[in-house]
Design a protein around this motif. Structure first.
Motif, mmCIF file in Angstrom:
data_model
loop_
_atom_site.group_PDB
_atom_site.id
_atom_site.type_symbol
_atom_site.label_atom_id
_atom_site.label_comp_id
_atom_site.label_asym_id
_atom_site.label_seq_id
_atom_site.Cartn_x
_atom_site.Cartn_y
_atom_site.Cartn_z
ATOM 1 N N LEU A 231 0.728 -1.240 -0.132
ATOM 2 C CA LEU A 231 -0.019 0.075 -0.113
ATOM 3 C C LEU A 231 0.894 1.219 0.067
ATOM 4 O O LEU A 231 2.007 1.254 0.735
ATOM 5 C CB LEU A 231 -0.937 0.072 1.276
ATOM 6 N N VAL A 232 0.310 2.165 -1.030
ATOM 7 C CA VAL A 232 1.053 3.605 -0.876
ATOM 8 C C VAL A 232 0.113 4.716 -0.817
ATOM 9 O O VAL A 232 -0.716 4.702 -1.371
ATOM 10 C CB VAL A 232 2.064 3.571 -2.271
ATOM 11 N N GLU A 233 0.364 5.572 0.412
ATOM 12 C CA GLU A 233 -0.217 6.633 0.539
ATOM 13 C C GLU A 233 0.064 7.954 -0.246
ATOM 14 O O GLU A 233 1.487 8.150 -0.436
ATOM 15 C CB GLU A 233 -0.376 7.123 2.078
ATOM 16 N N SER A 234 -0.599 8.793 -0.551
ATOM 17 C CA SER A 234 -0.262 9.931 -1.376
ATOM 18 C C SER A 234 -1.520 11.220 -1.005
ATOM 19 O O SER A 234 -2.284 10.951 -0.486
ATOM 20 C CB SER A 234 0.092 9.931 -2.564
ATOM 21 N N GLY A 235 -1.051 12.289 -1.311
ATOM 22 C CA GLY A 235 -2.120 13.453 -1.110
ATOM 23 C C GLY A 235 -1.743 14.313 -0.129
ATOM 24 O O GLY A 235 -2.621 15.460 0.217
ATOM 25 N N GLY A 236 -1.114 13.926 1.043
ATOM 26 C CA GLY A 236 -0.659 14.687 2.078
ATOM 27 C C GLY A 236 -0.112 16.038 1.620
ATOM 28 O O GLY A 236 0.447 16.133 0.654
ATOM 29 N N LEU B 51 -6.803 12.292 0.258
ATOM 30 C CA LEU B 51 -5.761 11.244 0.530
ATOM 31 C C LEU B 51 -6.092 9.947 -0.359
ATOM 32 O O LEU B 51 -7.275 9.793 -0.470
ATOM 33 C CB LEU B 51 -5.536 10.903 1.922
ATOM 34 N N SER B 52 -4.987 9.419 -0.962
ATOM 35 C CA SER B 52 -5.219 8.317 -1.656
ATOM 36 C C SER B 52 -4.366 7.091 -1.246
ATOM 37 O O SER B 52 -3.214 7.179 -0.601
ATOM 38 C CB SER B 52 -4.889 8.501 -3.117
ATOM 39 N N CYS B 53 -4.797 6.000 -1.203
ATOM 40 C CA CYS B 53 -4.284 4.724 -0.771
ATOM 41 C C CYS B 53 -4.112 3.713 -2.008
ATOM 42 O O CYS B 53 -5.449 3.260 -2.361
ATOM 43 C CB CYS B 53 -4.668 4.235 0.294
ATOM 44 N N THR B 54 -3.215 3.483 -2.803
ATOM 45 C CA THR B 54 -3.057 2.499 -3.981
ATOM 46 C C THR B 54 -2.255 1.279 -3.642
ATOM 47 O O THR B 54 -1.559 1.185 -2.992
ATOM 48 C CB THR B 54 -2.393 3.383 -4.996
ATOM 49 N N ALA B 55 -3.083 0.194 -3.869
ATOM 50 C CA ALA B 55 -2.662 -1.184 -3.735
ATOM 51 C C ALA B 55 -2.030 -1.799 -4.870
ATOM 52 O O ALA B 55 -2.424 -1.665 -5.764
ATOM 53 C CB ALA B 55 -3.802 -1.793 -3.213
ATOM 54 N N SER B 56 -0.985 -2.530 -4.736
ATOM 55 C CA SER B 56 -0.662 -3.720 -5.571
ATOM 56 C C SER B 56 -1.398 -4.776 -6.019
ATOM 57 O O SER B 56 -1.411 -5.389 -7.105
ATOM 58 C CB SER B 56 0.846 -4.143 -5.215
ATOM 59 N N GLU B 57 -2.423 -5.147 -4.787
ATOM 60 C CA GLU B 57 -3.110 -6.364 -5.026
ATOM 61 C C GLU B 57 -4.558 -6.039 -6.214
ATOM 62 O O GLU B 57 -4.918 -5.114 -5.920
ATOM 63 C CB GLU B 57 -3.811 -6.644 -3.660
ATOM 64 N N PHE B 58 -4.377 -6.967 -6.949
ATOM 65 C CA PHE B 58 -5.344 -6.866 -8.078
ATOM 66 C C PHE B 58 -6.661 -7.105 -7.806
ATOM 67 O O PHE B 58 -7.681 -6.824 -8.495
ATOM 68 C CB PHE B 58 -5.192 -7.743 -9.454
#
Length: 129
Positions: free
Chosen positions: A4-9, A20-27
């Protein structure tokens, strides 16, 4: 393995907004319950918002109800936290966490033990005038 990678802060102003966004590698993100937590220096990590695997049920900390909204877009493998009416006390590092639905079907801030949850590394939110 799920990552998981957070962004937008960043810097927000009192009364303003951030997303804020949380992007996952899991499909197969639609098989996971996702929550946002936050932590200030010297304080325990506290739950902010949670959305279940269906995307239709959410749970919020009392202090952010009516101000924050959690949502998910499984096609983009991303969960969002829309933060509005920001207050200085919202200043924290924000983390997302994923739990497979078989281990946490209903949203709760009482997480299962280590090994059954995956954390991002966090994104800093600062609210100041």
């Amino acid at each position: 393995q799920l990552h998981l990678v957070e962004s937008g802060g960043g810097l927000g102003h009192p009364g303003g907004s951030l997303r804020l966004s949380c992007t996952a590698s899991e499909f197969t993100l639609d098989e996971y319950t996702i929550a946002w937590f936050r932590q200030a220096p010297g304080k325990e990590r506290e739950g902010v918002a949670c959305v279940d695997s269906s995307g239709h049920n959410a749970h919020y900390r009392d202090s952010v109800k009516g101000r924050f909204t959690i949502s998910r877009d499984n096609a983009k493998k991303t969960v969002y936290l829309q933060m509005s009416s920001l207050k200085p006390e919202d200043t924290d590092v924000y983390y997302c966490v994923a739990v497979w639905w078989r281990h946490m079907y209903h949203c709760t801030f009482d997480l299962p033990q280590d090994g059954l949850r995956t954390w991002g590394r966090g994104t800093q939110v600062t609210v100041s005038s």
